[in-house]
Design a protein around this motif. Structure first.
Motif, short mmCIF file in Angstrom:
data_model
loop_
_atom_site.label_atom_id
_atom_site.label_comp_id
_atom_site.label_asym_id
_atom_site.label_seq_id
_atom_site.Cartn_x
_atom_site.Cartn_y
_atom_site.Cartn_z
N ASN A 120 2.91 -67.63 24.54
CA ASN A 120 4.10 -68.46 24.35
C ASN A 120 4.72 -68.26 22.96
OD1 ASN A 120 5.91 -70.54 25.31
ND2 ASN A 120 4.93 -71.88 23.82
N ARG A 121 3.92 -67.87 21.98
CA ARG A 121 4.43 -67.68 20.61
C ARG A 121 4.80 -66.23 20.30
NH1 ARG A 121 0.23 -70.20 16.81
NH2 ARG A 121 1.83 -69.71 15.28
N TRP A 122 4.52 -65.30 21.22
CA TRP A 122 4.90 -63.91 21.00
C TRP A 122 6.42 -63.78 21.01
CZ3 TRP A 122 1.39 -60.80 24.88
CH2 TRP A 122 0.06 -60.87 24.44
N ARG A 123 6.93 -62.88 20.17
CA ARG A 123 8.36 -62.56 20.13
C ARG A 123 8.51 -61.06 20.16
NH1 ARG A 123 7.94 -66.94 21.29
NH2 ARG A 123 8.83 -68.80 20.39
N VAL A 148 0.86 -63.11 17.99
CA VAL A 148 -0.09 -64.17 17.64
C VAL A 148 -1.37 -63.89 18.39
CG1 VAL A 148 -0.55 -66.64 17.78
CG2 VAL A 148 1.77 -65.83 17.30
N HIS A 179 12.24 -64.02 23.42
CA HIS A 179 11.23 -65.07 23.61
C HIS A 179 10.51 -64.86 24.94
CE1 HIS A 179 13.52 -66.97 20.44
NE2 HIS A 179 12.58 -67.90 20.33
#
Length: 117
Positions: free
Chosen positions: A90-93, A38, A66
């Motif tokens: 926080n939205r990276w995977r 993201v 996560h």
């Protein structure tokens, strides 16, 4: 836009005992495989200022891929891009890191650079 901030620890002074930080080993961001990236959004205030900046963060990639334990190490200008950087990381995977056939946690760091549009 993002680049790894992979810096070795400073050497311990002569005669001192070096301590190793608790937690999973740290790896370069480039060694991790993104499942989802993201891009950090430039906040409206920064767009109107036309102020470039950066945020350096450290985080843990959990066994499930996560991001966890995200912390800001430094930023410039202070506070301007912190929320945007935290929200994006926080939205990276990531693909799980496998060690001896098992998914494991790893720490990493990144310096996100912001250039208002």
């Amino acid at each position: 836009m993002a680049s790894a901030a992979d810096q070795p620890p400073a050497p311990a002074p002569t005669g001192a005992v070096a301590t190793v930080p608790a937690g999973p080993p740290q790896v370069a961001l480039s060694s991790l495989k993104f499942k989802r990236y993201v891009k950090p959004a430039t906040p409206p205030r920064a767009r109107s200022d036309d102020t470039p900046g950066w945020v350096e963060l450290r985080f843990t990639v959990a066994a499930d891929g996560h991001t966890r334990a995200i912390e800001i190490l430094e930023s410039s200008p202070p506070g301007l891009y912190d929320r945007a950087a935290l929200a994006a990381v926080n939205r990276w995977r990531f693909e799980p890191v496998i060690d001896n056939g098992e998914p494991v946690e790893r720490r990493s760091a990144v310096r996100l650079r912001f250039q208002p549009e």
